[in-house]
Design an enzyme around this catalytic site. Sequence first.
Site, PDB file in Angstrom:
ATOM      1  N   ASN A   1      48.861  75.237   4.967  1.00 43.22           N
ATOM      2  CA  ASN A   1      48.750  74.315   3.696  1.00 43.22           C
ATOM      3  C   ASN A   1      48.167  75.081   2.613  1.00 43.22           C
ATOM      4  O   ASN A   1      48.243  76.355   2.549  1.00 43.22           O
ATOM      5  CB  ASN A   1      47.630  73.178   3.982  1.00 43.22           C
ATOM      6  CG  ASN A   1      46.416  73.775   4.404  1.00 43.22           C
ATOM      7  OD1 ASN A   1      45.875  75.071   4.525  1.00 43.22           O
ATOM      8  ND2 ASN A   1      45.356  72.852   4.214  1.00 43.22           N
ATOM      9  N   GLY A   2      48.011  74.543   1.571  1.00 43.06           N
ATOM     10  CA  GLY A   2      47.515  75.136   0.192  1.00 43.06           C
ATOM     11  C   GLY A   2      45.989  75.187  -0.201  1.00 43.06           C
ATOM     12  O   GLY A   2      45.711  75.699  -1.087  1.00 43.06           O
ATOM     13  N   ASP A   3      45.352  74.501   0.607  1.00 44.39           N
ATOM     14  CA  ASP A   3      43.960  74.583   0.340  1.00 44.39           C
ATOM     15  C   ASP A   3      43.088  74.846   1.984  1.00 44.39           C
ATOM     16  O   ASP A   3      43.740  75.263   2.919  1.00 44.39           O
ATOM     17  CB  ASP A   3      43.290  73.163  -0.212  1.00 44.39           C
ATOM     18  CG  ASP A   3      42.258  73.596  -1.077  1.00 44.39           C
ATOM     19  OD1 ASP A   3      41.191  74.320  -0.714  1.00 44.39           O
ATOM     20  OD2 ASP A   3      42.043  72.993  -2.183  1.00 44.39           O
ATOM     21  N   ASP A   4      41.859  74.298   1.868  1.00 49.45           N
ATOM     22  CA  ASP A   4      40.936  74.545   3.071  1.00 49.45           C
ATOM     23  C   ASP A   4      41.582  74.188   4.297  1.00 49.45           C
ATOM     24  O   ASP A   4      42.094  72.979   4.399  1.00 49.45           O
ATOM     25  CB  ASP A   4      39.765  73.964   3.062  1.00 49.45           C
ATOM     26  CG  ASP A   4      38.890  74.841   1.886  1.00 49.45           C
ATOM     27  OD1 ASP A   4      38.879  75.794   1.804  1.00 49.45           O
ATOM     28  OD2 ASP A   4      37.997  73.881   1.286  1.00 49.45           O
TER      29      ASP A   4
ATOM     30  N   THR B   1      46.385  79.789   4.822  1.00 51.49           N
ATOM     31  CA  THR B   1      46.073  78.997   3.403  1.00 51.49           C
ATOM     32  C   THR B   1      46.032  80.216   2.226  1.00 51.49           C
ATOM     33  O   THR B   1      45.191  81.086   2.652  1.00 51.49           O
ATOM     34  CB  THR B   1      44.961  77.896   3.377  1.00 51.49           C
ATOM     35  OG1 THR B   1      44.852  77.664   2.007  1.00 51.49           O
ATOM     36  CG2 THR B   1      43.729  78.614   4.068  1.00 51.49           C
TER      37      THR B   1
END
Length: 383
Positions: free
Chosen positions: A157-160, A191
């Site tokens: 994904n794009g974050d934590d 990420t």
Amino acid sequence: MADREFWSYQPPHFVTGQRCSDNWITVVDPLPSYGRGRELPGKRHQSLIFGSYLTDVIITGANGTIDGQGAIWWGWFHNHTLNYTRPHLVELMYSTNVVISNLTFKNSPFWNIHPVYCSQVLVQHVTILAPLNSPNTDGIDPDSSTNVCINHCYVKNGDDVIAIKSGWDEYGISFAHPSSNISISNITGETRGGAGIAFGSEMSGGISEVRAEGLRVVNSLQGIRIKTAPGRGGYVKNVYIADVSMDNVSIAIRISGNFGEHPDDKYDRNALPMISNITIKDVVGVNVGVAGILEGIHGDNFSNICLSNVSLSVQSAHPWNCSLIEGYSNSVIPESCEQLRSNCRQTSDCYDGSSSSAIHGQEPRDTLSTSRLLNPLMKFTLF
């Protein structure tokens, strides 16, 4: 109303959210521990799957997919044209005995799975997917929740990948609902914009008794992250992280004492967080940019940070950058910063996770045996 309710949702093979915010019109009040929407003042869009005050909840499927159609929401975020805070894919509030399993969640507008003010939560065998440049698409975010077990999940994904939270500044301090007794195991994550496992930065209600083992972090910005700031108050303590492998990670371990914005100008600048009893051990990393950036707060040193049996193949000529921290290190390659080498304490002084207790969930009633067969792990043990 009956003493117990049972709510079960088994989606069809593929479920999609609405692309247009005019069709996703339901807005709900801000969380009391946040005081406002996380992105904008005022209310927030309701999640695609949403419930509150539920007991015995099962969300499962035979590896079916729930697609949040997040691209249009990410565009509105980047263009600053949102009218309310973006919706999550799943948010359950004030709920007990929750199982989320055997599903793929993709393209969430905002955070993917957000149990908040919940207890007895099991998330397992879940896949979470979003473009690596998608904004704030956190994977699994237990928030002011207790007795949580997360295992055997894959997140890209794009974050934590996983972020443990507990409220924002004065609202989280006042609401005083910590996240505690959390077990995380067998997680693989990738990420570009976050960490494999993170704490905060919204941690004002407190985070404690967390045990995370068997983490695999690849092609990511950070491996392990604690983020907080003056004004947060609260604490992150009694955290045990072990058996971690990293490959192509920019910063293996990062602790930040000046991270994140505030909900408004009413926060108490003297509300300093307590970061203490953090143990990180049995870590192996290759193609790592920097071993660690560990930064406390002036007048508020972060204490008892313990590193043990950490071996990182680091590219930087300056692998560690540490300030305003205290602790201990043993068998760390490259050699840790002086603040963790000058302490003569023994490893027995470090937090070993042993204070965490076994927590047993309750099974749903026998009248729902069909749903129970799909989710045989409603009864589970943490630690």
